[in-house]
Design an enzyme around this catalytic site. Structure first.
Site, PDB file in Angstrom:
ATOM      1  N   LYS A 180       0.854  -1.189   0.000  1.00  0.00           N
ATOM      2  CA  LYS A 180       0.000   0.000   0.000  1.00  0.00           C
ATOM      3  C   LYS A 180       0.890   1.240   0.000  1.00  0.00           C
ATOM      4  CE  LYS A 180      -2.980   2.754   3.114  1.00  0.00           C
ATOM      5  NZ  LYS A 180      -3.833   2.793   4.320  1.00  0.00           N
ATOM      6  N   ASP A 221      -2.515  10.397   3.410  1.00  0.00           N
ATOM      7  CA  ASP A 221      -3.902  10.000   3.643  1.00  0.00           C
ATOM      8  C   ASP A 221      -4.606  11.037   4.517  1.00  0.00           C
ATOM      9  OD1 ASP A 221      -6.308   8.731   4.002  1.00  0.00           O
ATOM     10  OD2 ASP A 221      -5.508   7.142   5.318  1.00  0.00           O
ATOM     11  N   LYS A 234      -9.951  13.064   8.105  1.00  0.00           N
ATOM     12  CA  LYS A 234      -9.425  12.711   9.419  1.00  0.00           C
ATOM     13  C   LYS A 234      -9.377  13.943  10.320  1.00  0.00           C
ATOM     14  CE  LYS A 234      -6.303   8.947   8.049  1.00  0.00           C
ATOM     15  NZ  LYS A 234      -6.930   7.893   8.867  1.00  0.00           N
ATOM     16  N   ASP A 283       1.850   6.682   5.342  1.00  0.00           N
ATOM     17  CA  ASP A 283       0.832   5.693   4.975  1.00  0.00           C
ATOM     18  C   ASP A 283       1.241   4.917   3.715  1.00  0.00           C
ATOM     19  OD1 ASP A 283      -1.496   4.409   5.633  1.00  0.00           O
ATOM     20  OD2 ASP A 283      -2.802   5.782   4.513  1.00  0.00           O
ATOM     21  N   GLU A 334      -9.223   3.689   2.404  1.00  0.00           N
ATOM     22  CA  GLU A 334      -8.745   3.798   1.016  1.00  0.00           C
ATOM     23  C   GLU A 334      -7.661   2.788   0.658  1.00  0.00           C
ATOM     24  OE1 GLU A 334      -7.450   5.401   3.443  1.00  0.00           O
ATOM     25  OE2 GLU A 334      -5.336   5.153   2.990  1.00  0.00           O
ATOM     26  N   ARG A 358      -7.362  -0.351   1.219  1.00  0.00           N
ATOM     27  CA  ARG A 358      -7.900  -1.600   0.659  1.00  0.00           C
ATOM     28  C   ARG A 358      -8.371  -1.409  -0.769  1.00  0.00           C
ATOM     29  NH1 ARG A 358     -12.178  -1.740   5.513  1.00  0.00           N
ATOM     30  NH2 ARG A 358     -10.392  -0.707   6.470  1.00  0.00           N
TER      31      ARG A 358
END
Ligand code: BES
Ligand code: MN
Ligand code: ZN
Length: 495
Positions: A261, A266, A273, A284, A345, A347
């Protein structure tokens, strides 16, 4: 940092590091240094009532009889328990101490320092490796730091009585390069490291013989990667998919594939967030960073195995073009996804990266790494990565690699219930589960993109990519977690 190995007498300048066991007798190196200093070491030990428990140190500054700035005794604990990871920790602890001084050269005096669990050559190599790992520093943006505030250390000199310890160190040196590359990637801020610049760093691996392929938005659109592209569509930075191929094994053998990933930042997207701590989301991309560093290590030491690393690179931003909660996207696999939370996101990125990997390379084994859920830290804090797989044999191999390298894993559940928790009312699945088991429902989501007969494990490394405090072999910051794990997994099972 220069790392050298020698069987010659100790140099007359620099600081001498002498490991000491809590039980058994003192090493030859210890006795020699004590003799040369006319017993100053023993006197120091008595005066300080020094007990060499693991990691405990005693610094004897400028002892009589020798020109060296200091002798640093480092506790090694019980000799019967002393193994490879203890050797690394010892090397790292000593270096941490010397980095706080103006010392330029660390001389490890290892003559006669032996333990049952580890050969002398390997012991010397592991001490060197741990020492080098601790010297990592991400200081490229500190433009005002005085030279006198930067560490002075430039050389690690290993002195032992075994010839050829250098040869044992060679592969650790390459693994170390991979770890440092990952730490650099993870540490970079997101205005510098975004999909395009990340891909350019991957391209540097071609110098090691890695074949690097980069897919852009147009190609991914053609392939139908609506899931990955949906995450990136709110960003000005175009998404990328990078494949790094190292075919050092038998021609025609299916490669083992690592998928990472790579969310370079993010924000959460429209499901934004909270502000506090959002800066952490520059890392991330820790899964992609680990995969990239592992490829550097594997290619660097010319592993006799076929290995491919694939990373999905996107930036998750809120914007007029960003995807909305409730949007339905179509993945490359043909399955549709209701995006109920744009902050889930990772996944979505992995769904297409995993499918493309299987279509392209026809692997038997796929392992993905991702800073996927906050929930994994509720379960495992910063002690273990979570491993999700239904393949017990694969789990064992990965757990063993974790124990051997210190990149530890703990098995987590992945069952039919978790798959049921991501059923959608209007699409083939939704991207979040209900209450609870957030890490397992995330894993189940990924599982929907794994083909039958492919052996797959998902590693949730959200708690491991970043180190909140100094550790023996890694300073605070990007940890490089996963590089050694994957490298060892390849070494133990494919070479
Ligand atoms: N990147 C985060 C997970 C994360 C959180 C990694 C903290 C490292 C530190 C991931 O994309 C995320 O936001 N996950 C959500 C999922 C939720 C919306 C179902 C989470 O864990 O809260
Ligand atoms: Mn998120
Ligand atoms: Zn994320």
């Amino acid at each position: 940092m220069q790392v050298t190995f020698s069987t010659a007498a100790l140099p007359k300048t620099g600081s001498i590091v002498v490991p000491v066991f809590e039980d058994g007798k003192k090493s030859k190196a210890y006795a020699d240094v004590d003799a040369k200093t006319d017993g100053a070491i023993e006197r120091g030990v008595k005066a300080a009532d020094y007990k060499p428990a693991k990691g405990k140190m005693l610094e004897i500054v400028s002892p009589t009889g020798i020109g060296n700035a200091r002798v640093l005794l480092v506790g090694a604990g019980q000799s019967k328990d002393f193994g490879p990871l203890d050797a690394e920790a010892l090397g790292g602890a000593a270096i941490a101490q010397l980095l706080g001084t103006r010392e330029k050269t660390a001389i490890f005096a290892l003559a006669g320092f032996s333990a049952k669990k580890i050969g002398d050559k390997e012991l010397a190599a592991r001490i060197a490796h741990g020492a080098k790992m601790r010297t990592y520093r991400f200081d490229k943006y500190r433009t005002k730091e005085e030279k006198s505030d930067k560490p002075a250390l430039t050389k690690i000199a290993i002195h032992s009585s075994v010839a050829n310890a250098k040869a044992a160190y060679e592969s650790y040196s390459k693994i170390g390069d991979g770890v440092f590359m990952t730490r650099d990637l993870v540490s970079e801020p997101a205005n510098v490291l975004y999909p395009d610049t990340f891909a350019k760093r991957c391209e540097k691996l071609s110098a090691l013989g890695v074949k690097v392929k980069v897919l852009g938005v147009t190609e991914m659109k053609k392939l139908g990667m609506g899931s990955l592209l949906g995450v990136g569509q709110g960003s000005d930075k175009p998404s990328k998919l990078v494949a790094m191929e190292w075919m050092g094994g038998k021609k025609g053998d299916a490669p083992v594939c690592f998928v990472g990933k790579g969310v370079t930042f993010d924000t959460g997207g429209i499901s934004i967030k909270p502000a506090a701590g959002m800066g952490d989301m520059k890392w991330d991309m820790g899964g992609a960073g680990a995969v990239t560093g592992a490829m550097a290590a594997i290619a660097g030491r010319k592993a006799k195995a076929n290995v491919v690393g694939v990373i999905g690179l996107v930036e998750n931003m809120p914007d007029g073009k960003a995807q909305r909660p409730g949007d339905v996207v179509k993945s490359m696999s043909g399955q549709t996804i209701e995006v109920l939370n744009t902050d889930a996101e990772g996944r979505l990125v992995l769904a297409d990266a995993l499918w493309w990997t299987q279509e392209t390379y026809k692997p038997e084994t796929v392992i993905d790494l991702a800073t996927l859920t906050g929930a994994i830290m509720v379960s495992l804090a910063h002690e273990f990565g979570g491993i999700f797989t239904v393949d017990d044999k694969l789990a064992k191999k990965l757990e063993d690699a974790g124990i051997a390298t210190g990149d530890k894993l703990w098995r987590m559940p992945l069952t039919k219930t978790h798959y049921e928790m991501i059923k959608s009312d209007i699409a083939d699945m939704q991207n979040i589960g209900g209450k609870g088991a957030g890490s397992s429902t995330a894993a189940a989501f990924l599982g929907r993109f794994i083909k039958d007969n492919v052996s797959w494990a998902h590693l949730d490394i959200a708690g491991m990519a970043w180190n909140e405090k100094d550790m023996p072999t890694m300073p605070k910051g990007g940890s490089g977690y996963g590089v050694r794990l994957l490298d060892e997994f390849v070494r133990a099972n494919y070479e």
